[in-house]
Design an enzyme around this catalytic site. Structure first.
Site, short mmCIF file in Angstrom:
data_model
loop_
_atom_site.label_atom_id
_atom_site.label_comp_id
_atom_site.label_asym_id
_atom_site.label_seq_id
_atom_site.Cartn_x
_atom_site.Cartn_y
_atom_site.Cartn_z
N GLY A 118 0.79 -1.15 0.15
CA GLY A 118 0.01 -0.05 0.04
C GLY A 118 0.78 1.44 0.05
O GLY A 118 0.22 2.35 0.35
N LYS A 119 2.16 1.21 -0.48
CA LYS A 119 3.00 2.40 -0.66
C LYS A 119 2.38 3.37 -1.49
O LYS A 119 2.26 4.52 -0.94
CB LYS A 119 4.28 2.05 -0.99
CG LYS A 119 4.87 1.13 0.08
CD LYS A 119 6.46 0.73 -0.39
CE LYS A 119 6.78 -0.05 -1.64
NZ LYS A 119 5.97 -1.49 -1.98
N GLU B 144 8.42 4.64 -6.29
CA GLU B 144 9.67 3.84 -6.82
C GLU B 144 10.84 4.36 -6.81
O GLU B 144 11.76 4.32 -7.48
CB GLU B 144 9.35 3.31 -8.42
CG GLU B 144 7.88 3.04 -8.69
CD GLU B 144 7.64 1.60 -7.79
OE1 GLU B 144 8.47 0.88 -7.21
OE2 GLU B 144 6.44 1.30 -8.08
N CYS C 181 0.60 -11.81 3.74
CA CYS C 181 1.42 -12.85 3.06
C CYS C 181 0.55 -13.73 2.42
O CYS C 181 -0.69 -14.26 2.86
CB CYS C 181 1.80 -13.93 4.41
SG CYS C 181 2.66 -15.29 3.76
N CYS D 126 0.28 -17.57 4.04
CA CYS D 126 -0.33 -17.98 5.36
C CYS D 126 -1.30 -16.66 5.88
O CYS D 126 -1.74 -17.22 6.86
CB CYS D 126 0.60 -18.25 6.49
SG CYS D 126 1.39 -16.74 7.08
N CYS E 64 5.35 -13.28 4.57
CA CYS E 64 6.12 -13.12 5.83
C CYS E 64 7.37 -13.49 6.20
O CYS E 64 7.70 -14.56 5.31
CB CYS E 64 4.84 -13.65 6.91
SG CYS E 64 5.10 -15.74 7.12
P1 ADP Z 1 2.62 -1.04 -3.19
O1 ADP Z 1 2.89 0.43 -3.79
O2 ADP Z 1 3.13 -1.12 -1.91
O3 ADP Z 1 3.05 -2.25 -3.99
P2 ADP Z 1 -0.14 -0.55 -3.71
O4 ADP Z 1 -0.69 0.85 -2.97
O5 ADP Z 1 -0.03 -0.38 -5.22
O6 ADP Z 1 0.90 -1.34 -3.11
O7 ADP Z 1 -1.51 -1.28 -3.63
C1 ADP Z 1 -1.96 -1.86 -2.45
C2 ADP Z 1 -3.18 -2.76 -2.85
O8 ADP Z 1 -2.77 -4.03 -3.24
C3 ADP Z 1 -4.12 -2.97 -1.44
O9 ADP Z 1 -4.97 -2.11 -1.14
C4 ADP Z 1 -4.85 -4.40 -1.94
O10 ADP Z 1 -6.12 -3.97 -2.66
C5 ADP Z 1 -3.85 -4.71 -2.99
N1 ADP Z 1 -3.24 -6.24 -2.72
C6 ADP Z 1 -2.95 -7.16 -3.53
N2 ADP Z 1 -2.15 -8.11 -2.82
C7 ADP Z 1 -1.95 -7.77 -1.67
C8 ADP Z 1 -1.39 -8.44 -0.47
N3 ADP Z 1 -0.72 -9.59 -0.54
N4 ADP Z 1 -1.35 -7.65 0.72
C9 ADP Z 1 -2.12 -6.67 0.73
N5 ADP Z 1 -2.67 -5.82 -0.33
C10 ADP Z 1 -2.76 -6.56 -1.45
MG MG Z 2 3.65 1.09 -5.53
ZN ZN Z 3 3.41 -16.36 6.04
#
Ligand code: ADP
Ligand code: MG
Ligand code: ZN
Length: 182
Positions: A20-21, A88, A144, A147, A176
């Site tokens: 969620g970054k 990024e 994760c 799990c 995890c």
């Molecule tokens: P990041 O920039 O850290 O890669 P994003 O902000 O683009 O992450 O996306 C976050 C969103 O991804 C979450 O709100 C959820 O909808 C989705 N998502 C998909 N897979 C996962 C996961 N394994 N854990 C948490 N969120 C996930």
């Molecule tokens: Mg991102």
């Molecule tokens: Zn795990």
């Protein structure tokens, strides 16, 4: 300008893939736009997953941005800007550290998001340094995919060995500590 000087700082949003970054970066930047601040948004052009002209989160939130490759380009753009967002950030070279400090010293709010660790779980590019220079740090977790616990690692699912391999859920998943296989 002197009045503005004490108001600059650096915020870092880090964590593994899918944590969620980008979502959090967009949330902060949209609020800044609502506050009628001059906001400028960058991402490293290595990330071409969805679009050159937008930062897009996995849940399809998006905000317009400039794709760049060198941190000096940020200085060029930032003259009349109050708040800068960079996504990024792990893809920039170490000159980004000085760039962020220079901008914060000029009174700007610098918000950067990036992967703190690569697929081998070692610090990614300039991120470790940026965390030490940051005034505020937010470390996010994902879920994760094995799990369901809190995940702070990015598991690569292919056997490619280069540090930079841009991809989505076909190439990576959040894991995890127990389920991560370096
Ligand atoms: P990041 O920039 O850290 O890669 P994003 O902000 O683009 O992450 O996306 C976050 C969103 O991804 C979450 O709100 C959820 O909808 C989705 N998502 C998909 N897979 C996962 C996961 N394994 N854990 C948490 N969120 C996930
Ligand atoms: Mg991102
Ligand atoms: Zn795990």
């Amino acid at each position: 300008m002197t009045d503005n000087k004490s108001r600059g700082w650096i915020e870092v949003i880090c964590g593994p893939m899918f944590s969620g970054k980008t979502e959090e970066l967009i949330r902060r930047l949209v609020r800044a736009q609502i506050a009628k601040k001059n906001v400028f948004i960058f991402k490293h052009s290595t990330d071409n997953r969805y679009s050159e002209d937008y930062i897009v989160s996995h849940n399809k939130n998006k905000i317009k941005c400039h794709s760049i490759t060198r941190s000096e380009q940020i200085i060029d753009f930032s003259k009349d800007i109050d708040i800068l967002g960079i996504d990024e950030t792990q893809f920039f070279d170490s000159t980004i550290i000085e760039t962020c400090n220079t901008l914060a010293n000029k009174g700007k709010r610098v918000i950067i998001a990036g992967l703190d660790r690569d697929y081998k779980a070692i610090p990614f590019g300039p991120m470790a340094s940026l965390l030490t220079h940051a005034d505020y740090i937010t470390k996010l977790n994902a879920i994760c995919m094995v799990c369901g616990n809190q995940a702070s690692f990015s598991q690569r699912l292919t056997d490619e060995k280069n540090q930079i391999l841009v991809g989505e859920s076909e190439k990576y998943e959040a894991r995890c500590r127990d389920c991560f296989k370096p």
